[in-house]
Design an enzyme around this catalytic site. Structure first.
Site, PDB file in Angstrom:
ATOM      1  CB  SER A 180      20.401  72.449 -31.389  1.00  0.00           C
ATOM      2  OG  SER A 180      20.912  71.309 -30.750  1.00  0.00           O
ATOM      3  CB  SER A 208      24.600  68.826 -34.925  1.00  0.00           C
ATOM      4  OG  SER A 208      24.704  69.694 -33.808  1.00  0.00           O
ATOM      5  CG  ASP A 250      22.500  71.890 -28.031  1.00  0.00           C
ATOM      6  OD1 ASP A 250      22.293  72.943 -27.419  1.00  0.00           O
ATOM      7  OD2 ASP A 250      23.397  71.749 -28.876  1.00  0.00           O
TER       8      ASP A 250
END
Length: 373
Positions: free
Chosen positions: A111, A113, A156
């Site tokens: 994660s 991003s 996330d």
């Protein structure tokens, strides 16, 4: 930078519950010690300029009411998505100059991003003297991230914002949000092993990722259920077998079985049963490999190496198409498993960096739960 502000945002590892959060089903992630750090100063104008030690080209653009993408896969798209999402609710008039550093591997299923998106969201709020509210961010950021291309869910973002040190976060529902912390036994160790294959969800794999979600939605509609929670409790085997599209049938089976595994894994975690938890990890990996087709032979090899070394269980973690394998170990065998992987899987891979690519994930605080912002 003078008058600089520093924000540190963790990555996350998903223990179990893959490709089901966007169907509002339960998942079991945790924040980890690997982090993205943004050092910034607010600007007087409405421009964002950001550089990263991991990128050749900076992010440089003016705030505007519409989302304008860079080329697919460019890191600045997550910053652009953060700015656009915030502007749908807040008055964002000041930009920032920022420098990004990170020890969180990119495109690894950890994660990076979402951590980048959240880091710049919090930085822009701070630059505009707006106090972040977790509930509001969770309403904005998952949809904002979809602007980049992948139609994911909110797992996330919840894990990165709300996790507690020493715990996994059992997210039982996203709408409405219902999450609780589940302590991880001190003798359990989650070894994260990078396959060394980048999982670029927003790049070449965006179509394949979104196709999985579309197939799950199509299967649900064809079977006549309003949501997967209803389907899991009521569907009959002959109904599933009657789905004519094999991809839709496989995705439906994965979603239903993975949701059950999350529930069972949370119970195994609660009673500290690593053998059963490990078994569920293996079942999850087989489902991701055989039903969703998101594993790769090298990832399967990495998981098998961990099992041969004595791990309780191992599975692909993250959306797939590359990334990391999660290996459940104990205090007694974690170093043995780590050494075995270095002597086997990583032995002939010159790009391997043991600090970056093979580490024990520490269950850590989310960025808001520890008062960092």
């Amino acid at each position: 930078m003078s008058n600089r502000i520093i924000l540190s945002v963790p990555g996350r590892v998903n223990l179990i519950g893959e490709h089901i959060d966007y169907h509002n089903l339960g998942v079991l992630p945790m924040a980890i010690q690997k982090r993205i750090t943004v050092c910034f100063v607010p600007r007087a104008d409405a421009r964002i300029h950001a550089t990263s030690e991991q990128a050749n080209r900076p992010a440089d653009f003016a705030l505007q009411p519409v989302f304008v993408s860079e080329q697919p896969g460019h890191w600045s798209n997550y910053i652009r998505a953060a700015a656009h999402a915030l502007q749908t609710r807040y008055r964002i008039t000041r930009g920032l100059d920022a420098r990004v550093t990170s020890d969180l591997p990119v495109a690894a299923g950890l994660s990076s991003s979402s951590a980048l998106l959240i880091a710049f969201s919090l930085a822009l709020l701070r630059a505009n003297d707006i106090e972040p509210v977790g509930k509001e961010l969770l309403e904005l950021l998952p949809d904002g991230e979809q602007l980049v291309g992948t139609r994911g869910g909110a797992m996330d973002h919840v894990a990165i914002l709300e996790s507690r040190a020493g715990c996994a976060t059992l997210i039982q529902s996203f709408v409405p949000l219902h999450a609780r912390s589940v302590p991880i036994p001190e003798t359990w160790h989650f070894l994260v092993a990078h396959s060394l294959i980048h999982a670029e969800k927003s790049g070449v794999h965006v179509g394949a990722y979104n196709a999985i979600r579309d197939a799950g939605d199509a299967a649900l509609a064809k079977l006549g259920f309003s949501c997967y929670r209803e389907a899991i409790s009521e569907v009959q085997e002959d109904q599933i077998a009657g789905l004519s599209d094999q991809v839709e049938r496989n995705v439906f089976r994965h979603v239903c079985s993975e949701a059950r595994r999350v529930s069972l894994a949370s119970e195994a975690l609660h009673v500290a049963d690593p053998e059963y938890f490990g078994q569920l990890l293996l079942e999850s990996h087989r489902s991701l490999r055989d039903l969703l087709g998101v594993s790769l032979p090298t990832i399967d090899e990495l998981a098998e190496c961990a099992m041969h070394a004595g791990a309780y269980g191992a599975r692909l973690t993250g959306a797939g198409f590359g990334g990391c394998v999660l290996c459940l170990c104990s205090s007694e065998n974690v170093e043995r498993v780590r050494t075995h992987l270095m002597e086997t899987y990583y032995a002939d891979r010159p790009n391997f960096n043991p600090r970056e690519h093979l580490f024990v994930a520490e269950p850590s605080n989310g960025v808001l739960s520890c008062g960092a912002c």
